[in-house]
Design an enzyme around this catalytic site. Structure first.
Site, PDB file in Angstrom:
ATOM      1  N   LYS A   1     -14.343  11.133  -3.884  1.00 15.72           N
ATOM      2  CA  LYS A   1     -13.269  11.277  -4.880  1.00 15.72           C
ATOM      3  C   LYS A   1     -13.445  10.114  -5.858  1.00 15.72           C
ATOM      4  O   LYS A   1     -13.037   8.990  -5.585  1.00 15.72           O
ATOM      5  CB  LYS A   1     -11.899  11.223  -4.178  1.00 15.72           C
ATOM      6  CG  LYS A   1     -10.768  11.942  -4.886  1.00 15.72           C
ATOM      7  CD  LYS A   1     -10.380  11.325  -6.223  1.00 15.72           C
ATOM      8  CE  LYS A   1      -9.599  10.051  -6.071  1.00 15.72           C
ATOM      9  NZ  LYS A   1      -9.285   9.413  -7.369  1.00 15.72           N
TER      10      LYS A   1
ATOM     11  N   GLU B   1     -13.069  -2.534  -0.080  1.00 10.37           N
ATOM     12  CA  GLU B   1     -13.625  -3.528  -1.010  1.00 10.37           C
ATOM     13  C   GLU B   1     -12.625  -3.673  -2.144  1.00 10.37           C
ATOM     14  O   GLU B   1     -12.453  -2.739  -2.947  1.00 10.37           O
ATOM     15  CB  GLU B   1     -14.989  -3.063  -1.547  1.00 10.37           C
ATOM     16  CG  GLU B   1     -16.071  -2.937  -0.482  1.00 10.37           C
ATOM     17  CD  GLU B   1     -16.609  -4.277   0.006  1.00 10.37           C
ATOM     18  OE1 GLU B   1     -16.304  -5.320  -0.612  1.00 10.37           O
ATOM     19  OE2 GLU B   1     -17.326  -4.280   1.016  1.00 10.37           O
TER      20      GLU B   1
ATOM     21  N   CYS C   1     -15.181  -6.846 -10.373  1.00  9.72           N
ATOM     22  CA  CYS C   1     -14.403  -7.370  -9.247  1.00  9.72           C
ATOM     23  C   CYS C   1     -14.744  -8.823  -8.974  1.00  9.72           C
ATOM     24  O   CYS C   1     -13.881  -9.612  -8.629  1.00  9.72           O
ATOM     25  CB  CYS C   1     -14.639  -6.520  -8.003  1.00  9.72           C
ATOM     26  SG  CYS C   1     -16.382  -6.384  -7.551  1.00  9.72           S
TER      27      CYS C   1
ATOM     28  N   GLU D   1      -5.171 -11.104 -10.428  1.00 14.49           N
ATOM     29  CA  GLU D   1      -6.335 -10.469 -11.037  1.00 14.49           C
ATOM     30  C   GLU D   1      -5.921  -9.802 -12.347  1.00 14.49           C
ATOM     31  O   GLU D   1      -5.023  -8.954 -12.365  1.00 14.49           O
ATOM     32  CB  GLU D   1      -6.928  -9.417 -10.083  1.00 14.49           C
ATOM     33  CG  GLU D   1      -8.195  -8.791 -10.627  1.00 14.49           C
ATOM     34  CD  GLU D   1      -8.800  -7.753  -9.676  1.00 14.49           C
ATOM     35  OE1 GLU D   1      -8.046  -6.912  -9.163  1.00 14.49           O
ATOM     36  OE2 GLU D   1     -10.028  -7.802  -9.468  1.00 14.49           O
TER      37      GLU D   1
HETATM   38  P1  NAP Z   1      -7.329   1.526  -8.037  1.00 16.72           P
HETATM   39  O1  NAP Z   1      -6.208   1.813  -8.950  1.00 16.72           O
HETATM   40  O2  NAP Z   1      -7.031   0.897  -6.730  1.00 16.72           O
HETATM   41  O3  NAP Z   1      -8.086   2.921  -7.815  1.00 16.72           O
HETATM   42  C1  NAP Z   1      -9.307   3.043  -7.104  1.00 16.72           C
HETATM   43  C2  NAP Z   1      -9.469   4.486  -6.638  1.00 16.72           C
HETATM   44  O4  NAP Z   1      -8.460   4.776  -5.670  1.00 16.72           O
HETATM   45  C3  NAP Z   1      -9.308   5.525  -7.722  1.00 16.72           C
HETATM   46  O5  NAP Z   1     -10.194   6.593  -7.450  1.00 16.72           O
HETATM   47  C4  NAP Z   1      -7.863   5.935  -7.559  1.00 16.72           C
HETATM   48  O6  NAP Z   1      -7.576   7.186  -8.125  1.00 16.72           O
HETATM   49  C5  NAP Z   1      -7.744   5.955  -6.052  1.00 16.72           C
HETATM   50  N1  NAP Z   1      -6.377   5.856  -5.528  1.00 16.72           N
HETATM   51  C6  NAP Z   1      -5.298   5.241  -6.067  1.00 16.72           C
HETATM   52  N2  NAP Z   1      -4.232   5.343  -5.247  1.00 16.72           N
HETATM   53  C7  NAP Z   1      -4.651   6.019  -4.149  1.00 16.72           C
HETATM   54  C8  NAP Z   1      -4.034   6.402  -2.922  1.00 16.72           C
HETATM   55  N3  NAP Z   1      -2.754   6.116  -2.655  1.00 16.72           N
HETATM   56  N4  NAP Z   1      -4.766   7.078  -2.016  1.00 16.72           N
HETATM   57  C9  NAP Z   1      -6.069   7.360  -2.245  1.00 16.72           C
HETATM   58  N5  NAP Z   1      -6.719   7.019  -3.389  1.00 16.72           N
HETATM   59  C10 NAP Z   1      -6.016   6.341  -4.324  1.00 16.72           C
HETATM   60  O7  NAP Z   1      -8.434   0.588  -8.721  1.00 16.72           O
HETATM   61  P2  NAP Z   1      -9.055   0.710 -10.172  1.00 16.72           P
HETATM   62  O8  NAP Z   1      -8.065   0.286 -11.186  1.00 16.72           O
HETATM   63  O9  NAP Z   1      -9.707   2.048 -10.328  1.00 16.72           O
HETATM   64  O10 NAP Z   1     -10.241  -0.370 -10.069  1.00 16.72           O
HETATM   65  C11 NAP Z   1     -10.070  -1.722 -10.318  1.00 16.72           C
HETATM   66  C12 NAP Z   1      -9.929  -2.505  -9.030  1.00 16.72           C
HETATM   67  O11 NAP Z   1     -11.059  -2.301  -8.185  1.00 16.72           O
HETATM   68  C13 NAP Z   1      -9.869  -4.007  -9.254  1.00 16.72           C
HETATM   69  O12 NAP Z   1      -8.862  -4.549  -8.448  1.00 16.72           O
HETATM   70  C14 NAP Z   1     -11.239  -4.484  -8.796  1.00 16.72           C
HETATM   71  O13 NAP Z   1     -11.280  -5.835  -8.392  1.00 16.72           O
HETATM   72  C15 NAP Z   1     -11.515  -3.546  -7.675  1.00 16.72           C
HETATM   73  N6  NAP Z   1     -12.948  -3.502  -7.373  1.00 16.72           N
HETATM   74  C16 NAP Z   1     -13.403  -4.085  -6.223  1.00 16.72           C
HETATM   75  C17 NAP Z   1     -14.764  -4.096  -5.952  1.00 16.72           C
HETATM   76  C18 NAP Z   1     -15.304  -4.726  -4.693  1.00 16.72           C
HETATM   77  O14 NAP Z   1     -16.445  -4.456  -4.333  1.00 16.72           O
HETATM   78  N7  NAP Z   1     -14.549  -5.560  -4.007  1.00 16.72           N
HETATM   79  C19 NAP Z   1     -15.656  -3.502  -6.843  1.00 16.72           C
HETATM   80  C20 NAP Z   1     -15.145  -2.917  -8.009  1.00 16.72           C
HETATM   81  C21 NAP Z   1     -13.787  -2.918  -8.265  1.00 16.72           C
HETATM   82  P3  NAP Z   1      -6.172   7.356  -8.965  1.00 16.72           P
HETATM   83  O15 NAP Z   1      -6.165   6.267  -9.968  1.00 16.72           O
HETATM   84  O16 NAP Z   1      -6.198   8.704  -9.556  1.00 16.72           O
HETATM   85  O17 NAP Z   1      -5.071   7.314  -8.001  1.00 16.72           O
END
Ligand code: NAP
Length: 478
Positions: A176, A250, A284, A383
């Site tokens: 997904k 992650e 990230c 962040e």
């Molecule tokens: P996000 O809002 O947490 O969303 C990540 C994914 O999760 C999306 O596909 C999102 O889809 C889905 N999602 C959201 N709520 C969910 C739920 N309740 N159940 C299942 N899936 C759900 O993060 P983002 O804004 O896309 O990405 C930025 C974040 O990713 C930053 O905090 C960054 O630091 C982190 N990141 C971490 C790493 C690492 O390796 N540590 C690498 C890259 C990025 P929807 O938005 O449609 O819900």
């Protein structure tokens, strides 16, 4: 002309989504919609999980070396689509083409590195019993159906680092991707199709909240691997805890870059943008807390400010561009909000601090450097996920280490210093999963994981492969 898609990839073919909803895909450089994909629903996830379930016994029984061979073929298919993939990523999330040109090659190389680990799955692992007579044969099994949930900031690479080890281990998967960036994921499914994976081994449902939570909660899913924000990671972790379902998480970061007083300023100038503001700060492990020795503070700040303010901002398809737009209007509002918070907290923007002049369309902000930041300020603790650097002075190395570790996160860090042994000693004192010395480092063969609120579990290398395995020990009397 908007690209319209109404299908999802299930059981080795594209089939109409069961959802009536569609998600518009924006081009962040213009703010215009350029594509439309299904916002998948629970029924789509049910169908995808059922296909992955059916495919699991056959894929798990396929010899590991054959599975590795399929990963190598997939790597070739990705290489063959390199230009199309990098153009697609730049169009859907605004990452400058200077960065995305290497993304497909990185993904392909990562898959080949994963494939090289196949021997770990096939070697006989017999262990004698140190406490009595007898021995044990340790067997490794794939966990089953893996649900992969990914964010938008690296739309191809962050899928591949999950897909590769899951498939090599013998798991089948349901992906997904983030709703902002489904198009590179669709192109990856085309590469999967061309590779000839058996139907159901890889499935993808584009979508948002309904599809994501249906996947996490699905009774026939055996493993969740999630990359995204800490807040969502906590929710997914709580669900997986309730279900006793293994989860790799992650998550977010607020990483420090410690500049030691013997820094080679040419090395700092050459690396600071990549270390702290890669992908327009939407990385990230971006080191967005810049810790400078107080007695060289003004001189080093001036150098960094000069580097940031002279990096080109604009059209992400211009090869000279370093700063592109942010991924979405929502992300832009978030970053602008933090710029206001920083100013209200008493920090001073020496570069940027708002909206750039002359860019009327698209989701741009000014790359920003704040001085006079204290470690407890929100802009030093939370962040932001945009091109915003918080500069904090320190008086001695002990204080620098204390400030660096004073964070809920522990994803990454960088230490800049000419004396490598001294820099390494500082690196050893940091409570974080990754530390680069004088550069932005990560390594497909070495574990990538977050400490504290930056995650649970690990990716990359043998340690990442083990996240998709479970074990049986068979005990013999001698
Ligand atoms: P996000 O809002 O947490 O969303 C990540 C994914 O999760 C999306 O596909 C999102 O889809 C889905 N999602 C959201 N709520 C969910 C739920 N309740 N159940 C299942 N899936 C759900 O993060 P983002 O804004 O896309 O990405 C930025 C974040 O990713 C930053 O905090 C960054 O630091 C982190 N990141 C971490 C790493 C690492 O390796 N540590 C690498 C890259 C990025 P929807 O938005 O449609 O819900």
């Amino acid at each position: 002309m908007i690209e319209l898609h109404d299908d999802v990839y299930i059981d080795g073919r594209w089939r109409p989504s069961k959802s009536e909803r569609r998600s518009p895909i924006f081009n962040p450089a213009t703010g215009e919609i350029w594509a439309n994909v299904p916002d998948g629903n629970t029924e789509d996830i049910d169908n995808a999980v059922a296909a992955a379930r059916r495919a699991f016994p056959g894929w798990a029984a396929t010899p590991a070396e054959e599975r590795a061979g399929m990963l190598r073929l997939l790597a070739d298919q990705i290489d063959a689509r390199s230009d199309a993939l990098s153009n697609c990523i730049t169009t859907e999330n605004g990452t400058p083409i200077s960065e995305t040109r290497s993304a497909p090659g990185y993904g392909a190389a990562h898959l080949r590195e994963v494939a090289s680990l196949a021997h770990l799955l096939t070697e006989e692992d017999k262990r004698s019993n140190p406490l009595s007579s007898g021995s044990s044969l340790v067997r490794r099994h794939p966990l089953g159906v893996a649900g992969l949930i990914t964010p938008w900031n690296f739309p191809l690479g962050l899928i591949i680092v999950k897909l590769g080890p899951a498939l090599l281990a013998g798991c089948t998967v349901v992906l997904k991707p983030a709703p902002e960036t489904p198009m590179a994921a669709r192109m990856l499914m085309e590469a999967i199709e061309a590779t000839g994976f058996p139907p159901g081994v890889v499935n993808m449902v584009t979508g948002s909240a309904e599809a994501g939570s249906a996947l996490v909660e699905h009774p026939r899913v055996d493993k969740i691997s999630f990359t995204g924000s800490t807040d969502v990671g906590r929710m997914i972790g709580a669900s997986c805890g309730r279900l006793l379902r293994p989860a790799t998480l992650e998550l977010g970061g607020k990483s420090p870059a410690i500049v030691l007083d013997d820094v080679d300023t040419s090395v700092l100038a050459a690396n600071i943008l990549k270390v702290s503001m890669r992908n327009t700060g939407q990385t990230c492990k971006a080191c967005t807390r810049l810790l400078l020795p107080a007695h060289r503070h003004d001189e080093l700040l001036e150098l960094v400010a000069e580097v940031v303010s002279s990096a080109p901002l604009g059209d992400p398809f211009d090869p000279a561009t370093f700063f592109g737009p942010l991924v979405s209007e929502r992300q832009r509002q978030r970053v602008l909000g933090y710029m206001e918070i920083g100013a209200a907290e008493g920090a001073k923007a020496v570069v940027g601090g708002g909206l750039p002049a002359g860019l009327q369309r698209g989701f741009y902000v000014e790359p920003t450097v704040f001085r006079d930041v204290t470690p407890g300020m929100r802009i030093a603790q939370e962040e932001i996920f945009g091109p915003v650097l918080a500069v904090i002075p320190y008086s001695d190395v002990d204080e620098a280490v204390a400030i660096a570790n004073d964070s809920p996160f522990g994803l990454a860090a960088t230490v800049f210093g000419a004396d490598i042994d001294r820099a390494r000693n500082v690196a050893d004192r940091l409570d974080t999963g990754n530390v680069g010395i004088n550069h932005y480092g990560s390594n497909a063969a070495a574990p990538f994981s977050g400490h504290k609120a930056s995650g649970l579990g690990t990716e990359f290398g043998p340690e990442g492969l083990s996240q998709y395995l479970t074990y049986t020990s068979i005990h013999f009397p001698n």
